[in-house]
Design a protein around this motif. Structure first.
Motif, PDB file in Angstrom:
ATOM      1  N   GLN A  65      35.893  35.957 -28.583  1.00 53.73           N
ATOM      2  CA  GLN A  65      35.206  37.694 -28.809  1.00 53.73           C
ATOM      3  C   GLN A  65      36.447  38.900 -28.583  1.00 53.73           C
ATOM      4  O   GLN A  65      36.812  39.838 -29.366  1.00 53.73           O
ATOM      5  N   THR A  69      38.904  41.052 -31.902  1.00 56.16           N
ATOM      6  CA  THR A  69      38.827  42.794 -32.168  1.00 56.16           C
ATOM      7  C   THR A  69      39.146  43.540 -31.491  1.00 56.16           C
ATOM      8  O   THR A  69      40.031  42.684 -30.743  1.00 56.16           O
ATOM      9  N   GLN A  88      34.705  48.121 -30.812  1.00 54.89           N
ATOM     10  CA  GLN A  88      34.310  46.378 -31.136  1.00 54.89           C
ATOM     11  C   GLN A  88      34.157  46.064 -30.639  1.00 54.89           C
ATOM     12  O   GLN A  88      32.943  44.690 -30.469  1.00 54.89           O
ATOM     13  N   HIS A  92      30.678  43.667 -30.220  1.00 55.75           N
ATOM     14  CA  HIS A  92      31.005  41.588 -30.102  1.00 55.75           C
ATOM     15  C   HIS A  92      30.665  41.265 -28.467  1.00 55.75           C
ATOM     16  O   HIS A  92      30.242  40.071 -28.854  1.00 55.75           O
TER      17      HIS A  92
END
Length: 165
Positions: A65, A69, A88, A92
């Protein structure tokens, strides 16, 4: 897609003047453009998933994750502009976290990531723009080096990827 354009056409049809229509269209394009830039910054400069399974070491769910990002570092005064999309990575990790908690949780995630030796990408708006441009250039160079680069339309592909054509 057709429904989207029909909605835009319908909204423009009911507006009373060409000036109102132009203002509506400009604001719609402007808002969509800002959203596009934000999503591009948060994802394009990051690694992409290579189809490998999670494990407990360097490919944990947290690693994946945070690797896919980037977060935009900005002052709290700019939160209105980004609308929470500057976090972000946090989104996530915690998709249902309310927007007003994102800034505080990002600090906690940074601490946990540091302790676990996981890279948490967060940079300035300008730095992420530079990274996106560098990533697009690298992608263009990889495309040019691929076997498809010598096929029909190859010069046009190369020029378009380098914004020359």
């Amino acid at each position: 897609m057709l429904a989207h354009y029909c909605t835009i056409a319908g909204a423009m049809y009911v507006l009373p003047s060409w000036l109102a229509r132009a203002g509506f269209l400009a604001s719609a394009i402007g808002v969509a453009g800002m959203l596009h830039v934000q999503i591009t910054l948060s994802h394009f400069a990051s690694d992409t998933h290579q189809g490998v399974a999670y494990d407990e070491n360097e490919r944990s769910w947290w690693h994946m994750q945070l690797a896919g990002t980037c977060d935009v570092d900005c002052s709290p005064a700019m939160d209105w502009f980004h609308g929470g999309l500057q976090y972000q990575s946090i989104h996530h990790l915690f998709p249902r976290l309310p927007r007003y908690r994102l800034r505080a949780v990002s600090k906690e995630v940074a601490e946990v990531a540091h302790k676990a030796s996981i890279t948490y990408h967060h940079k300035s708006f300008a730095a992420l723009n530079r990274e996106v441009i560098a990533t697009l250039r690298k992608t263009a160079e990889l495309c040019a080096a691929s076997p498809l680069a010598n096929g029909p339309g190859a010069p046009m592909l190369w020029d378009s990827l380098h914004a020359r054509g």
